[in-house]
Design a protein around this motif. Structure first.
Motif, PDB file in Angstrom:
ATOM      1  N   SER A 380       6.910 -12.524  10.269  1.00 46.02           N
ATOM      2  CA  SER A 380       6.144 -11.314  10.331  1.00 46.02           C
ATOM      3  C   SER A 380       6.301 -10.663   8.924  1.00 46.02           C
ATOM      4  O   SER A 380       7.391 -10.943   8.305  1.00 46.02           O
ATOM      5  N   ILE A 381       5.107 -10.098   8.621  1.00 49.73           N
ATOM      6  CA  ILE A 381       4.945  -9.203   7.166  1.00 49.73           C
ATOM      7  C   ILE A 381       4.906  -7.984   7.614  1.00 49.73           C
ATOM      8  O   ILE A 381       4.143  -7.737   8.456  1.00 49.73           O
ATOM      9  N   GLN A 382       5.630  -6.822   6.759  1.00 43.19           N
ATOM     10  CA  GLN A 382       5.526  -5.609   7.258  1.00 43.19           C
ATOM     11  C   GLN A 382       4.944  -4.885   5.480  1.00 43.19           C
ATOM     12  O   GLN A 382       5.557  -5.319   4.641  1.00 43.19           O
ATOM     13  N   PHE A 383       3.947  -4.286   5.751  1.00 41.32           N
ATOM     14  CA  PHE A 383       3.379  -3.621   4.452  1.00 41.32           C
ATOM     15  C   PHE A 383       3.732  -1.931   4.199  1.00 41.32           C
ATOM     16  O   PHE A 383       3.790  -1.492   5.123  1.00 41.32           O
ATOM     17  N   ALA A 384       3.845  -1.460   3.034  1.00 42.32           N
ATOM     18  CA  ALA A 384       4.013  -0.286   2.776  1.00 42.32           C
ATOM     19  C   ALA A 384       3.187   0.159   1.748  1.00 42.32           C
ATOM     20  O   ALA A 384       2.986  -0.614   0.679  1.00 42.32           O
ATOM     21  N   ARG A 385       3.048   1.363   1.739  1.00 41.62           N
ATOM     22  CA  ARG A 385       2.276   2.167   0.613  1.00 41.62           C
ATOM     23  C   ARG A 385       2.920   3.552   0.443  1.00 41.62           C
ATOM     24  O   ARG A 385       3.280   4.265   1.518  1.00 41.62           O
ATOM     25  N   ASP A 386       3.542   3.870  -0.651  1.00 38.36           N
ATOM     26  CA  ASP A 386       4.120   5.157  -0.942  1.00 38.36           C
ATOM     27  C   ASP A 386       5.414   5.330  -0.106  1.00 38.36           C
ATOM     28  O   ASP A 386       5.725   6.297   0.460  1.00 38.36           O
ATOM     29  N   ASP A 387       6.196   4.037   0.194  1.00 40.99           N
ATOM     30  CA  ASP A 387       7.370   3.841   1.100  1.00 40.99           C
ATOM     31  C   ASP A 387       7.232   4.447   2.203  1.00 40.99           C
ATOM     32  O   ASP A 387       8.249   4.371   2.785  1.00 40.99           O
ATOM     33  N   ILE A 388       5.928   4.389   2.762  1.00 42.61           N
ATOM     34  CA  ILE A 388       5.728   4.355   4.298  1.00 42.61           C
ATOM     35  C   ILE A 388       5.400   3.135   5.036  1.00 42.61           C
ATOM     36  O   ILE A 388       4.472   2.568   4.687  1.00 42.61           O
ATOM     37  N   TRP A 389       6.422   2.566   5.785  1.00 36.93           N
ATOM     38  CA  TRP A 389       6.375   1.341   6.119  1.00 36.93           C
ATOM     39  C   TRP A 389       5.520   1.154   7.619  1.00 36.93           C
ATOM     40  O   TRP A 389       6.012   2.085   8.395  1.00 36.93           O
ATOM     41  N   ARG A 390       4.530   0.279   7.641  1.00 37.93           N
ATOM     42  CA  ARG A 390       3.763   0.133   8.775  1.00 37.93           C
ATOM     43  C   ARG A 390       4.478  -0.860   9.784  1.00 37.93           C
ATOM     44  O   ARG A 390       5.393  -1.178   9.426  1.00 37.93           O
ATOM     45  N   GLN A 391       4.110  -1.111  10.959  1.00 37.34           N
ATOM     46  CA  GLN A 391       4.564  -1.753  12.029  1.00 37.34           C
ATOM     47  C   GLN A 391       4.501  -3.281  11.552  1.00 37.34           C
ATOM     48  O   GLN A 391       3.387  -3.340  10.772  1.00 37.34           O
ATOM     49  N   PRO A 392       5.359  -4.169  11.751  1.00 40.21           N
ATOM     50  CA  PRO A 392       5.041  -5.407  11.231  1.00 40.21           C
ATOM     51  C   PRO A 392       3.831  -6.423  11.875  1.00 40.21           C
ATOM     52  O   PRO A 392       3.366  -5.829  12.992  1.00 40.21           O
ATOM     53  N   VAL A 393       3.519  -7.279  11.016  1.00 41.70           N
ATOM     54  CA  VAL A 393       2.035  -8.094  11.622  1.00 41.70           C
ATOM     55  C   VAL A 393       2.415  -9.421  11.509  1.00 41.70           C
ATOM     56  O   VAL A 393       3.269  -9.949  10.462  1.00 41.70           O
ATOM     57  N   PRO A 394       2.215 -10.356  12.681  1.00 42.46           N
ATOM     58  CA  PRO A 394       2.352 -11.684  12.504  1.00 42.46           C
ATOM     59  C   PRO A 394       1.537 -12.397  11.623  1.00 42.46           C
ATOM     60  O   PRO A 394       0.593 -12.123  11.306  1.00 42.46           O
TER      61      PRO A 394
END
Length: 802
Positions: A380-394
């Motif tokens: 999975s890959i997990q993205f963040a912007r402004d140190d706010i991490w979203r839920q992981p995406v396969p």
């Protein structure tokens, strides 16, 4: 096993309804003349855009920042994320602290919305207890007028009087209770349990909109005004109309921007990835739970879903989740498709215009993983912007140990955007150590090549070389007790694990669903928690999958205390009213799962355990500040177990924590069918524990206890894989969850855990009078070599399966 008296479920429902109606003031749910009839069940005959109708919103401020406060209404997009793609409408101030506005909204739609102060402070509303308002719910009908009261703001809490509202939701045709229905009232959200019951505390006095929604769309939504009076409890008995099932086939054409990439459908229903939980970054949908489409011979993609006529369906196509890589229109804006499901089987033909928010090329992220990555893992890959991490995406598998992801973002949005890599969506546990400590900037390069050198909690580890089968001896049960720590993202791995366990010789699984324990106004309350516990529909699905594999299934419901069981019990201020409330709440909690156990025909239902130890006969003594365990505790527990036996026909086991090699016996043991003895290794160094010590304890102490109670004995073992310096727990039940906080690397001691199982397991398995043996705290979502009680992926699992 003793004979049990079978009763019809309807008797219990009548009792519950009677209790609700008699538990507070006998009020009509609506004030006189204020009832809102449910919208007619008029189903469309084809797929078409819903009619837009005017809806008047009126809002009253209970607390105001200033006479110049400006107020807006935010209509939310729960598919993209509650904090994203918000449509904001400024309301008109009509008098002091009163605001109004008219919006045109889709007829039959279920709208999620909340209010926001835009001046002098930009701040969303707060509920009467100070908690954040995730959203309110409105069912759109003709001539609808919505009257809301805004309790307060984060800096201006509600200061008025409050009441309570409780109720039961059932199927109008069958009168059976409905579980997992979303109930919304005055900025609060909750879910019905297996008995259809729901409960609200701290509701501001006044008239509020009460809304009930079936999260899978199988029932017509309910909406009505409810009158709550100060200091009283308003009852609500609600029956929902079932909607007819139809088959909807989706066929979609895609742009030539990411050929071959897996395509998902994201939506507002539970079967389309909506978990109705307050997830990080304002999300309520999970990519891992969104269904995948299948590629057709002509290059289009398709999926067929069982839906219900009259359901408000909101959906989109995506290569990621509801926001990342979601489809966009010609103006590069996020797409949100909506229609009311028609009354016949239909095929919906769609076309995705683009995945690109602008004309920029996507960023290709390619990841290689080490050879020791377990073969069944997904990346999975997990993205963040402004140190706010979203839920992981396969990510998308390319070849063995190689994965990729095409990120469609604008060059502007890529600035400050980072990612990290993990296994099986567990980005707080099973992560790539390099990208976790130093997240990788997305950048504007045409390719991002990232090589995972080592996984956290899997360093220098290879997947265990487990035997193909481990045949149980003497007809004993060989089991795993799943950890109570569960998150919505865990469901997919749970679905796959039963076949794996069956192949390894495991023939017994114990589910441990949990409810949250809270303290309100000095009294204890027990409530379902979808963000940290299993929804009923998830649990029923997993029970069925386990039964299809021929596994013996047990249900062992537990309580989730904060910060921990011992700390919670020590901090409570108990009096006679407190104890009455505790036993009532626990009774309801137990009967919820007793009915689930009966309906799903599980083999065993387990009560007791360390969670409830202080409420057992003679457990706590009266002090200057607290009342001890009531003298009536023996009678209360006896009546509760008899009540369970009235509805549930399987075996009732009592979970007995064995502390300091001491065994407890209660008179209500005459009502149970067996003992689930829970043994954990002692706090002292494991060097003082060996095979002979374990054999002596089992063959002498445990055997003598079996003779005393004259009941079958099941045994559950718990041994965290932590060093003696980091784990020194003298409590009766010290199950350590993988999510309870990681240990430093030097504190993980896999051999200490293995030594305990090596000492105990052969003794238990060779004792023919022991009916079953289980390892406790089993975490099936991802193999870890951490300090938790789970043996999955550790040497102790190989020891068990020899």
């Amino acid at each position: 096993m003793r004979q049990k008296t079978g009763k019809k479920l309807i008797i219990f429902l009548l009792i519950m309804t009677g209790l609700i109606l008699s538990g507070g003031c006998a009020l009509n749910i609506s004030p006189k003349g204020a009832a809102t009839p449910p919208p007619e069940q008029v189903f469309p005959s084809k797929v078409q855009a819903p009619e837009m109708v005017p809806v008047e919103f009126n809002a009253e401020l209970r607390q105001s920042y200033s006479p110049e406060t400006t107020l807006a209404l935010n209509v939310l997009d729960e598919v993209s994320g509650l904090d994203y793609n918000i449509s904001q409408y400024e309301l008109t101030r009509v008098s002091e602290n009163r605001y109004s506005g008219t919006l045109f909204l889709p007829l039959g739609a279920i709208i999620k919305y909340r209010y926001q102060s835009t001046f002098p402070i930009d701040q969303p509303e707060a509920a009467a207890d100070g908690s954040n308002v995730a959203y309110r719910v409105a069912v759109i009908s003709r001539n609808l007028q919505i009257n809301d009261s805004i309790s307060g703001w984060p800096e201006l809490p509600y200061a008025g009087t409050t009441g309570k509202l409780s109720g039961v939701v059932s199927d109008q045709q069958t009168q059976k209770p409905l579980a997992d229905c979303l109930v919304a009232l005055s900025g609060y959200l909750t879910f019905t349990d297996m008995t259809g019951r729901f409960f609200f505390e701290h509701v501001p006095e006044g008239v509020h909109s009460l809304t009930v929604v079936s999260i899978d769309g199988k029932y017509q939504a309910f909406q009505q005004r409810a009158n709550v009076l100060s200091g009283l409890s308003t009852p609500a008995v609600i029956a929902l109309n079932p909607l007819p099932e139809v088959s909807v086939k989706f066929v979609v054409s895609l742009p030539d921007e990411a050929l071959g990439a897996p395509v998902r459908i994201a939506g507002n229903l539970s079967q389309l990835g909506n978990v109705y939980a307050d997830l990080a970054a304002g999300e309520s949908t999970l990519a891992a739970r969104m269904p995948l489409l299948t590629r057709m011979d002509d290059g289009r993609y398709t999926i067929s879903l069982k839906l219900n006529a009259g359901t408000d369906l909101v959906y989109k196509y995506t290569l990621g989740d509801g926001l990342v890589n979601a489809e966009r229109d010609k103006q590069q804006k996020l797409v949100l498709r909506r229609f009311i499901v028609p009354d016949k089987d239909v095929t919906v033909v769609d076309k995705v215009i683009t995945w690109k928010p602008e004309s920029a090329n996507p960023v290709s992220i390619q990841v290689s993983v080490p050879e020791n990555t377990p073969s069944g893992d997904s990346i999975s890959i997990q993205f963040a912007r402004d140190d706010i991490w979203r839920q992981p995406v396969p990510m998308w598998p390319v070849s063995k140990n190689a994965w990729m992801f095409l990120l469609f973002e604008t060059a502007k949005n890529e600035e400050g955007m980072q990612y990290r890599i993990c296994r099986n969506d567990q980005c707080e546990l099973a992560y790539d150590e390099a990208s976790f400590s130093s997240p990788v900037p997305v950048g504007q390069a045409p390719e991002n090549l990232h090589s995972v050198a080592s996984w956290h909690l899997w360093k220098n580890a290879a997947a265990p070389s487990l035997p193909s089968t481990a045949q149980p001896e003497n007809g004993q049960l060989l089991g795993v007790e799943f950890t109570a720590a569960y998150q919505p993202s865990d469901l997919n791995r749970y679905r796959d694990v039963f076949k794996e366990l069956k192949a390894l010789g495991v023939n017994w699984v114990i589910f441990s669903p949990s409810w949250q324990v809270t303290d309100l106004d000095g009294l204890p309350y027990l409530d379902p928690n979808p963000a940290g516990g299993m929804m009923i529909m998830d649990l029923l699905q997993l029970i069925q999958l386990a039964q299809e594999q021929g596994l013996t299934v047990a249900l062992y419901p537990k309580l989730n205390f904060s910060p921990d069981t011992n700390g919670w019990w020590k901090s409570t201020l108990r009096n006679a009213l407190w104890w009455q409330q505790w036993y009532q709440e626990y009774d309801h909690f137990v009967m919820n799962y007793a009915q689930l156990a009966a309906n799903s025909k599980v083999d065993q239902f387990i009560l007791g355990g360390a969670d409830v130890g202080p409420s057992l006969p003679g457990a706590l003594l009266t002090t200057a500040t607290n009342s001890g365990t009531p003298k009536t505790a023996e009678k209360i527990w006896t009546e509760l177990i008899r009540k369970v036996n009235t509805y549930y026909q399987g075996e009732v086991l009592w979970a007995l924590p064995v502390q300091d090699q001491a065994f407890s016996t209660y008179s209500f043991f005459s009502e149970i069918d067996g003992i689930y003895a829970q043994i954990q290794f002692p706090a002292e160094n494991y060097a003082y524990y060996d095979h002979d010590t374990a054999s002596g304890f089992v063959q002498t102490n445990l055997a003598a206890y079996r003779d005393e109670v004259d009941l079958p004995i099941f045994v559950g073992l718990n041994a965290p894989s932590a060093s003696s310096e980091s784990f020194s727990c003298k409590a009766a039940d010290c199950l350590r969850s993988p999510r309870a906080g990681s240990c430093p690397e030097q504190q993980v001691d896999l051999e200490r855990q293995n030594y305990f199982y090596y000492s105990y397991w052969p003794v238990l398995r060779s004792s023919s009078w022991i009916t079953g043996t289980a390892t406790r705290g089993f975490y099936p979502v991802v193999m870890l070599q951490d300090c938790s009680s789970s043996v999955y992926g550790k040497p102790a699992f190989e020891t068990i399966l020899r």
